[in-house]
Design a protein around this motif. Structure first.
Motif, short mmCIF file in Angstrom:
data_model
loop_
_atom_site.label_atom_id
_atom_site.label_comp_id
_atom_site.label_asym_id
_atom_site.label_seq_id
_atom_site.Cartn_x
_atom_site.Cartn_y
_atom_site.Cartn_z
N PRO A 1 27.31 63.50 27.55
CA PRO A 1 27.36 62.95 26.18
C PRO A 1 27.86 61.51 26.15
CG PRO A 1 28.60 65.02 26.33
CD PRO A 1 28.15 64.68 27.70
N ILE A 2 28.79 61.20 27.05
CA ILE A 2 29.29 59.82 27.14
C ILE A 2 28.16 58.92 27.60
CG2 ILE A 2 31.00 58.32 28.26
CD1 ILE A 2 32.68 60.96 28.68
N ALA A 3 27.38 59.40 28.57
CA ALA A 3 26.26 58.62 29.09
C ALA A 3 25.24 58.32 28.00
CB ALA A 3 25.60 59.37 30.25
N ALA A 4 24.89 59.33 27.20
CA ALA A 4 23.92 59.13 26.12
C ALA A 4 24.48 58.12 25.11
CB ALA A 4 23.60 60.46 25.43
N PHE A 5 25.77 58.22 24.80
CA PHE A 5 26.38 57.30 23.86
C PHE A 5 26.32 55.87 24.38
CE2 PHE A 5 29.73 54.88 21.90
CZ PHE A 5 29.62 55.23 20.56
#
Length: 181
Positions: free
Chosen positions: A91-95
């Motif tokens: 999720p951090i990567a997508a953000f």
């Protein structure tokens, strides 16, 4: 609002579908899958917030036991395995991928999406991924970092494909690439 929810659900489903591509597991226990490209696309197409929400929805479904990860894995047990760091980092990567794509509005879409996918979609999840491997596989930080080398060429190909898909979508329907809206 309904459109936003639909897009988040659609991209969560995209990540799941990319898990159907046969996985190849290396000696480290970490599989090579196409799902990383789905994470990149969540950010480059949906933008930071919506991209992260799509990944969180996907992970919530995995936690509930749906076998959506590559190889048909699912359930809470996957959060206690060698891939836990990557799952936390997704999720951090997508953000981050979405944020970078959005910040590069004056850069051509392909280049912005490529840079965002490399930084946000590869480097960002590697940090918690490597830390998770050190904890779960009783490896040193150096061993875990070195074990990631075989993944880099495939991840760069995924970043290029995500950038090309994002640029193609932008060319066909500019309003569909929400990271640039």
């Amino acid at each position: 609002m309904e459109r936003q929810i639909t897009l988040i659900a659609l991209f969560a489903a995209l990540i799941a579908v990319l898990g159907l591509v046969p996985k190849f597991t290396l000696a480290s226990g970490i599989p090579i899958t196409a799902q990383g490209m789905g994470i990149m696309l969540c950010g480059t197409v949906l933008g930071a917030r919506r991209g992260a929400l799509a990944v969180l929805l996907f992970l919530g479904l995995v936690a509930l036991g749906l076998p959506l990860l590559a190889g048909g894995r699912g359930g809470l047990g996957v959060f206690a395995g060698p891939t836990v760091g990557f799952l936390i980092g997704w999720p951090i990567a997508a953000f981050v991928t979405g944020w970078i794509t959005g910040q590069m509005r004056n850069t051509p879409v392909f280049l912005a999406a490529l840079i965002a996918s490399i930084i946000g979609g590869i480097l960002v999840p590697y940090i918690p991924g490597i830390l998770g491997m050190t904890a779960m596989l009783d490896m040193s930080l150096t061993q875990a970092t070195v074990s990631m080398a075989p993944f880099i060429p495939g991840d760069l190909i995924k970043a290029g494909l995500a950038a090309a898909l994002t640029a193609s979508l932008y060319k066909a329907r500019p309003a569909s690439v929400l990271s640039r809206a």
